[in-house]
Structure formats: structure tokens, C-alpha cells
Design a protein around this motif. Structure first.
Motif, PDB file in Angstrom:
ATOM      1  N   PHE A  81     -65.284   9.504  62.981  1.00 43.16           N
ATOM      2  CA  PHE A  81     -65.264   8.687  64.195  1.00 43.16           C
ATOM      3  C   PHE A  81     -66.676   8.332  64.646  1.00 43.16           C
ATOM      4  O   PHE A  81     -67.649   9.013  64.323  1.00 43.16           O
ATOM      5  CB  PHE A  81     -64.566   9.443  65.317  1.00 43.16           C
ATOM      6  CG  PHE A  81     -63.088   9.626  65.095  1.00 43.16           C
ATOM      7  CD1 PHE A  81     -62.179   8.762  65.660  1.00 43.16           C
ATOM      8  CD2 PHE A  81     -62.616  10.667  64.310  1.00 43.16           C
ATOM      9  CE1 PHE A  81     -60.822   8.922  65.467  1.00 43.16           C
ATOM     10  CE2 PHE A  81     -61.263  10.841  64.112  1.00 43.16           C
ATOM     11  CZ  PHE A  81     -60.363   9.959  64.690  1.00 43.16           C
ATOM     12  N   GLN A  82     -66.718   7.290  65.467  1.00 43.83           N
ATOM     13  CA  GLN A  82     -68.007   6.851  66.010  1.00 43.83           C
ATOM     14  C   GLN A  82     -68.647   7.943  66.858  1.00 43.83           C
ATOM     15  O   GLN A  82     -69.839   8.182  66.785  1.00 43.83           O
ATOM     16  CB  GLN A  82     -67.788   5.598  66.853  1.00 43.83           C
ATOM     17  CG  GLN A  82     -69.080   5.056  67.435  1.00 43.83           C
ATOM     18  CD  GLN A  82     -68.848   3.787  68.221  1.00 43.83           C
ATOM     19  OE1 GLN A  82     -67.754   3.242  68.256  1.00 43.83           O
ATOM     20  NE2 GLN A  82     -69.897   3.295  68.837  1.00 43.83           N
ATOM     21  N   SER A  83     -67.825   8.638  67.660  1.00 45.06           N
ATOM     22  CA  SER A  83     -68.371   9.692  68.520  1.00 45.06           C
ATOM     23  C   SER A  83     -68.413  11.033  67.786  1.00 45.06           C
ATOM     24  O   SER A  83     -68.607  12.062  68.405  1.00 45.06           O
ATOM     25  CB  SER A  83     -67.505   9.827  69.770  1.00 45.06           C
ATOM     26  OG  SER A  83     -66.232  10.325  69.405  1.00 45.06           O
ATOM     27  N   ASP A 158     -65.153   4.839  61.107  1.00 44.27           N
ATOM     28  CA  ASP A 158     -65.063   3.912  62.230  1.00 44.27           C
ATOM     29  C   ASP A 158     -66.432   3.807  62.897  1.00 44.27           C
ATOM     30  O   ASP A 158     -66.780   4.641  63.722  1.00 44.27           O
ATOM     31  CB  ASP A 158     -64.011   4.403  63.224  1.00 44.27           C
ATOM     32  CG  ASP A 158     -63.732   3.384  64.308  1.00 44.27           C
ATOM     33  OD1 ASP A 158     -64.296   2.280  64.239  1.00 44.27           O
ATOM     34  OD2 ASP A 158     -62.945   3.690  65.220  1.00 44.27           O
TER      35      ASP A 158
ATOM     36  N   ASP B 209     -61.718  14.624  75.555  1.00 41.49           N
ATOM     37  CA  ASP B 209     -62.085  13.578  74.614  1.00 41.49           C
ATOM     38  C   ASP B 209     -60.879  13.211  73.743  1.00 41.49           C
ATOM     39  O   ASP B 209     -60.330  14.053  73.041  1.00 41.49           O
ATOM     40  CB  ASP B 209     -63.238  14.096  73.746  1.00 41.49           C
ATOM     41  CG  ASP B 209     -63.799  13.016  72.859  1.00 41.49           C
ATOM     42  OD1 ASP B 209     -65.014  12.850  72.869  1.00 41.49           O
ATOM     43  OD2 ASP B 209     -63.034  12.341  72.156  1.00 41.49           O
ATOM     44  N   GLN B 211     -60.816  11.094  71.217  1.00 48.08           N
ATOM     45  CA  GLN B 211     -61.126  11.002  69.783  1.00 48.08           C
ATOM     46  C   GLN B 211     -61.034  12.369  69.110  1.00 48.08           C
ATOM     47  O   GLN B 211     -60.626  12.465  67.959  1.00 48.08           O
ATOM     48  CB  GLN B 211     -62.518  10.394  69.573  1.00 48.08           C
ATOM     49  CG  GLN B 211     -62.478   8.882  69.663  1.00 48.08           C
ATOM     50  CD  GLN B 211     -63.657   8.209  69.000  1.00 48.08           C
ATOM     51  OE1 GLN B 211     -64.683   8.827  68.727  1.00 48.08           O
ATOM     52  NE2 GLN B 211     -63.529   6.926  68.763  1.00 48.08           N
TER      53      GLN B 211
END
Lengths: 334, 312
Positions: A81-83, A158, B209, B211
Motif C-alpha cells: 500500500f501507499q501508506s 498501489d 487506519d 489500509q
């Protein structure tokens, strides 16, 4: 194996059709980059492949098996993931072990895999730290490590490098490419940065408003963009797109010429203009040329340097065989 | 140096006020705890006014220490506080996780969930002990009576009647009794304070979060594993805060105990002090000092716990 096929895949959020029915095949071992401006649906498409987003219609196949209704964890895909999405209260070791722990793999195997992954990602010294104590690049590597140990059929990235600074981004880009060469696993990579797309991809998928504009190798897209959007999106600095009378001379509704395919002269040439800002990169110089009467501002790329000051008159000549011609529907004229 | 003196001078009134505020009552309590001081004593009228002449040393402390009531009060304090903490944290986490999902009418449900917190403690106690827990007139009495009636009806039914005739008649529980009154207090305070925990946990859950959750889903984590490995650690800090704040509040419960049973069977330390203070101020003060020590021991443990979660 990691052959992914999208058949008439469609996504609707409320009344908005984010992705109109779309077909795409990704071959085993390919490095595919989805690129497009923000909001073009590339992340949604990736999340649909991952199973995090339901399909409104259509089907997704992985290795000729319909996985449309298969839950994300059973698709054999790993996502970065981006984060980074690391688990903040777990050490690096536990983060990497998490997918194996969920799969119920015995501890000896887990440790062997963790050590191998840590070694290949230069994380051995950080295994007992928590994500909060790591730098951005290290966190990114942990996220990749967590993906690797699952031995997935395909990796999904991503925008993994957007949170890193420029220098690190180049380094991580190379590491991901190295990883791809080593593992030879299918990778799907989403980015809005066309430089990343060009440098990394075996195959680029250019998306705009959920529609695939063109699929092809980086050089195919560069040399024969299918339409004006791809022409303008791929390549840096951007292609100069000229409409009107000058385009009609070439028998097209609009023509495009890349900054590197313009020759500059101080005394004579096809088009005349005034020098605006010059960006000196050392090896190249980008000159912004105003008042050509053809378009707002033209960009020229020249090797090395040129003695042109702000406000000077300058002449530009396109290399005729490098002119791209587009018809009224913005499609390429061969 | 001058630039330090002025701020300090400006702070002085506030600091002095706080010091006086805390030190004077503490000092007086300490003083009273070392003297004989009773409000009413016909034989020894000299004990009825606080004076250094009536010095008793640690006599008050020994007197309190040797009372069974004192130890029962400490036991009861700990039982009540720990039970309430345990229940509110568990119920709070469960309800917060449940309410955090989106469903129609969520706004109203959330407001209703918070409302018990706005009820006055004394009113809370009156409502619970009279309307809910009363063995005759309360919901409990009615419910138990209803169940008994149903069972009595089933005894005469064919086939299954034999089975139900073996069942004993249920007796409602009197929550004002010595053995049960502490549980009544635990129930009503849990009811009142669970919303507080829910509120704190809910705000924390909203900062979770998403994600990370998606990553966990891809990693093969089911609902329970996501809760166990992501949500619960995420809630560690708010749980520590809820425990600390509630421990401070519930060590000094009084109204509920007074109303449920006048302290019958569920005296805690404040209530015990209150009873002593009806006459024996010296002993009450000594118990007060014990309470301060107990509160400090609890505080040290809690601060350690909170500090640990905050450091992570």
C-alpha cells in the motif's frame, strides 16, 4: 503462475460509472504499470483485482480460474500500500510473519522465510524494531517483505513510492525492478508518475476516466501513441500539441512534436518564438518558448546548454519524421 | 536570570493557591489522625475539641487497623472498583465496535448510548434499586414472577410437563441484602459508566487506519484476527485512560452505597470513613490517611500501566 484476465469488468459507485466495461490480460511474469491522472480509476481497478472492491459486473480470472467471488485472502495476491499499512504495534519480524501466522505455517518455516526476506531486503538489523522507528524506505521494504513471504501469484503495488522523497524513490524503483527480475512473478503497479511507468514497466496501461487509452510497451507508447491523451501523458517534458493552420499543413486536426525532436537555432528555422524560462539540468536544458503563435508555450529539450537569455528570439524546427498527427477525434493518423 | 524570575513571580499566586488548597486539608487530616477528637463524649468533654493536649500517637491507626470493618471496606472497595473496571472495559469495547459499523439510525443509537452518563449517581441508584432490582415491585420481581408462571403453566402440559415439574420455583434476589448489595452497586455503576468507555473507544476506533485492515484482509486475517491483532492493540491507550479515570472516580463511590443498603454489606472505604466521622473524627482521619495511601498505591500501578502504553 500469475496470469490475470479481466473480462468486461465494470465498477459503479452510486450513479457514477467509475470503470466502464474493461478487458485486459496480464501475462505471467509481466511487470504491468497502470498509469493515469489522479481519479482515473487505476487504484480502483487494482483494488478490484485484489478483491478489496466488489465488481459491479464482469469477471476476473487468475490462472484461468474465475476468482470474482473468491475472498481477497484466497486469491493468492499480495499488495503493497501507499501508506505501507504496517501493523504499528508489531515488530518488523512480526509484521513480516503476520500472513504466515494467519495461514498457520509452523514457526521454523516462518523464521527461515523471514530471515531470507530480511536478507534480500537489507532488513536483518531491523527485525526487532517497530515500524515507528524506521525510515520511509525501510518501512516500504518491510511492506514488500510482508508481501514476498506469501509467495503470491502476483504482487500488487498501489503507488508505493509516493510517500518517499525523490532520491529514495529512484533507489526503491530499482530495488523493485531487481525484485521482479529475481522472482519473475507478475507485478501490477499503479502510479500517476509516467517516469516510474516508463522506467519500470514491461507493459503500460494508460487509463483515463476508467477507460484504457492504450496498452503497450513503454517505447511503443512513446513512439506510436494511439491518441492525443497518451501522446500528452507519456514523455517528459510533455509533447507539444499544435492545432489549427499549422496542423492542417500536415493534413491533421492537430499535430504533436516532442521537445526532444525540435532543433533550435538562433538565426533560422520553421517557427519563431521568444525564450522564456530555461531549466538547466546540466546534461539537458529545457527551454520554454513563448509567442510562437502556435500554442501557449512550447517546450524544447536540447542536449547540453545553449546561450539563450530570457527574451531572446529563437527559431525552432521540428524533425519532420517525428511529427505525430491526430485527426479530429484525437486519434493517431498513421 | 531576570527573565526567569518574572514568570515565576507571576506563577506564584496560582501555585500558592493550589498548595494551600491541598496542604491545608491534608495537614488537618494528619493532625486529627494523631489526636483524640470525638464530636460527642459526655464523660470526656475535653476530647470534643481538637487540641494537641489530646495527643494519641498512632492510637487511632491501631484502632482502625484492628477493626474488621476496615478490612472489609478495603476488600469491598477493591471488589467494586475492579469489577466495574473489568465490566465497563469489556462492554465498552464490544459496544464501541458494534456501534462503529454503519447502520440506519446510528446517530440516535449513539446519543441514547451516551445518555446514562448524564443521570445523577443518586438518581441512578434509586432507579435501579427500586424500579429494576426490587424483588417485588421492580423489573426483576416481575420477570421472575412471569417465568415462574410460565413454568407453572408448563407443568400441566402433556409430554414435557414431567420435565418442567422437576424445575424449582425461582426466587427473586434481594439486592439490599448483605451478600448481594455490592453486586447491585457494581451493576448500576457499570450501567452508568459503560457509555463513558464507549465514547472514548468509539473516537479511537474512528482513527483506526483502514489500509492496515485491508492489508490484514489480504494477509488472510479473519474478523476475529483483525480485532485481536489490530483493533485491540489500537485500543490499548484508550483502555488505559478509561481504567485510570474510572479507578479514580470509583474509589470514592458513596451515593450508590448509601441508597442501596445504607452500607449494609457493601461499605467501601469512603463509606466507612463517613460512618466513623459521625462521631470519631480522629479515627475517621486515620482511615482517610489509609485511603490516601491506598489511592497512591493504585495510582502508581495505573501510571506505570498508562505510561507503558504511552511509550509504545
Amino acid at each position: 503462475m500469475g496470469r490475470i484476465a479481466l473480462n468486461k469488468v465494470k465498477k459503479v459507485f452510486g450513479d457514477v460509472e467509475v470503470i466502464p466495461p474493461l478487458d485486459l490480460t496480464i501475462d505471467d511474469g509481466e511487470f504491468v504499470v497502470f498509469v493515469g491522472p489522479s481519479g482515473c480509476g487505476k487504484s480502483t481497478l487494482l483494488r478490484m483485482i485484489a478483491g478489496l472492491e466488489d465488481l459491479t459486473a464482469g469477471a476476473i480470472e487468475i490462472d484461468d480460474e474465475d476468482v470474482t467471488e473468491v475472498p481477497p485472502s484466497k486469491r493468492g495476491l499480495a499488495m503493497v500500500f501507499q501508506s505501507y499499512a504496517l501493523y504499528p504495534h508489531m515488530t518488523v519480524r512480526k509484521n513480516i510473519a503476520f500472513p504466515m501466522r494467519m495461514a498457520g505455517i509452523d514457526e521454523a518455516t516462518q523464521n527461515a522465510k523471514i530471515d531470507a526476506a530480511a536478507k534480500s531486503l537489507n532488513l536483518t538489523d531491523y527485525l526487532d524494531r517497530k515500524p515507528g522507528q524506521l525510515s520511509g524506505g525501510q518501512r516500504q521494504r518491510v511492506a514488500i517483505g510482508r508481501a514476498i513471504v506469501r509467495e503470491p501469484a502476483a504482487f500488487l503495488f498501489d503507488e508505493p513510492l509516493s510517500n518517499l522523497d525523490a532520491a529514495l524513490r529512484v533507489g526503491m524503483r530499482l530495488e523493485i525492478m531487481e525484485l521482479h527480475k529475481k522472482l519473475e512473478t507478475t507485478m501490477i503497479y499503479v502510479t500517476h508518475d509516467q517516469v516510474e511507468a516508463m522506467t519500470m514497466a514491461d507493459k503500460i496501461v494508460v487509463l483515463q476516466a476508467g477507460v484504457i487509452e492504450q496498452v503497450g510497451s513503454p517505447l511503443e507508447l512513446y513512439h506510436t501513441p494511439r491518441n492525443k491523451f497518451v501522446a500528452g501523458f507519456i514523455g517528459s517534458p510533455k509533447m507539444n500539441l499544435i492545432e489549427g493552420a499549422e496542423a492542417e499543413k500536415h493534413g491533421a486536426a492537430s499535430i504533436g512534436i516532442r521537445p526532444e525532436h525540435l532543433t533550435v537555432s538562433k538565426s533560422e528555422g520553421t517557427w519563431k518564438g521568444r525564450v522564456g524560462v530555461a531549466e538547466h539540468l546540466g546534461s539537458d536544458t529545457f527551454i520554454h518558448v513563448h509567442d510562437t503563435g502556435l500554442m501557449d508555450m512550447m517546450t524544447v529539450r536540447i542536449n547540453g546548454d545553449i546561450d539563450a537569455r530570457h527574451g531572446d528570439t529563437i527559431y525552432l524546427s521540428p524533425q519532420v519524421d517525428q511529427i505525430h498527427r491526430f485527426d479530429a477525434q484525437d486519434l493517431r493518423i498513421a | 536570570m531576570a527573565n526567569r524570575t518574572i514568570p515565576r513571580l507571576l506563577q506564584t499566586p496560582a501555585v500558592l493557591l493550589l498548595l494551600v488548597w491541598m496542604l491545608v486539608p491534608l495537614g488537618m487530616t494528619l493532625f486529627f489522625s494523631f489526636i483524640r477528637y470525638v464530636l460527642n463524649n459526655l464523660r470526656r468533654p475535653e476530647w470534643t475539641s481538637p487540641s494537641i493536649e489530646n495527643w494519641r500517637g498512632f492510637g487511632n491507626y491501631k484502632f482502625v487497623w484492628n477493626q474488621d470493618g476496615f478490612w472489609l471496606a478495603i476488600q469491598n472497595s477493591l471488589l467494586i472498583v475492579c469489577s466495574i473496571l473489568f465490566l465497563t472495559v469489556i462492554l465498552g469495547v464490544l459496544i464501541a465496535v458494534l456501534v462503529n459499523r454503519s447502520f440506519p439510525g446510528r446517530g440516535i443509537v449513539r446519543v441514547l448510548l451516551i445518555s446514562p452518563f448524564f443521570v445523577m449517581p443518586a438518581v441512578n441508584a434509586v432507579l435501579w434499586i427500586n424500579m429494576i432490582l426490587d424483588p417485588v415491585l421492580g423489573l426483576q420481581g416481575i420477570a421472575v414472577g412471569g417465568i415462574n408462571e410460565v413454568i407453572a403453566g408448563l407443568r400441566n402440559a402433556p409430554l414435557i410437563g414431567g420435565f418442567f415439574s422437576l424445575w424449582p420455583e425461582l426466587n427473586p434476589i434481594s439486592f439490599r441484602a448483605t451478600q448481594t448489595s455490592a453486586y447491585a452497586v457494581i451493576m448500576m455503576v457499570t450501567w452508568q459508566w459503560t457509555p463513558f468507555a464507549v465514547l472514548i473507544f468509539m473516537t479511537s476506533l474512528q482513527s483506526e487506519d483502514q489500509q492496515q485492515k485491508e492489508a490484514a484482509i489480504l494477509d488472510g486475517a479473519g474478523r476475529w484476527s483483525q480485532f485481536r491483532f489490530l483493533t485491540l492493540p489500537h485500543l490499548g491507550r484508550p483502555i488505559a485512560i478509561v481504567v485510570m479515570i474510572q479507578a479514580i472516580f470509583h474509589l470514592s463511590l458513596y451515593a450508590e452505597i448509601e441508597i442501596v443498603s445504607r452500607g449494609n454489606g457493601n461499605k467501601n472505604l469512603p463509606y466507612f470513613i463517613g460512618e466513623l466521622a459521625n462521631n470519631n473524627i480522629g479515627a475517621a482521619s486515620a482511615t482517610g490517611i489509609f485511603a490516601v495511601i491506598l489511592a497512591n498505591i493504585v495510582a502508581i500501578f495505573l501510571l506505570r500501566m498508562v505510561g507503558k502504553t504511552l511509550m509504545e
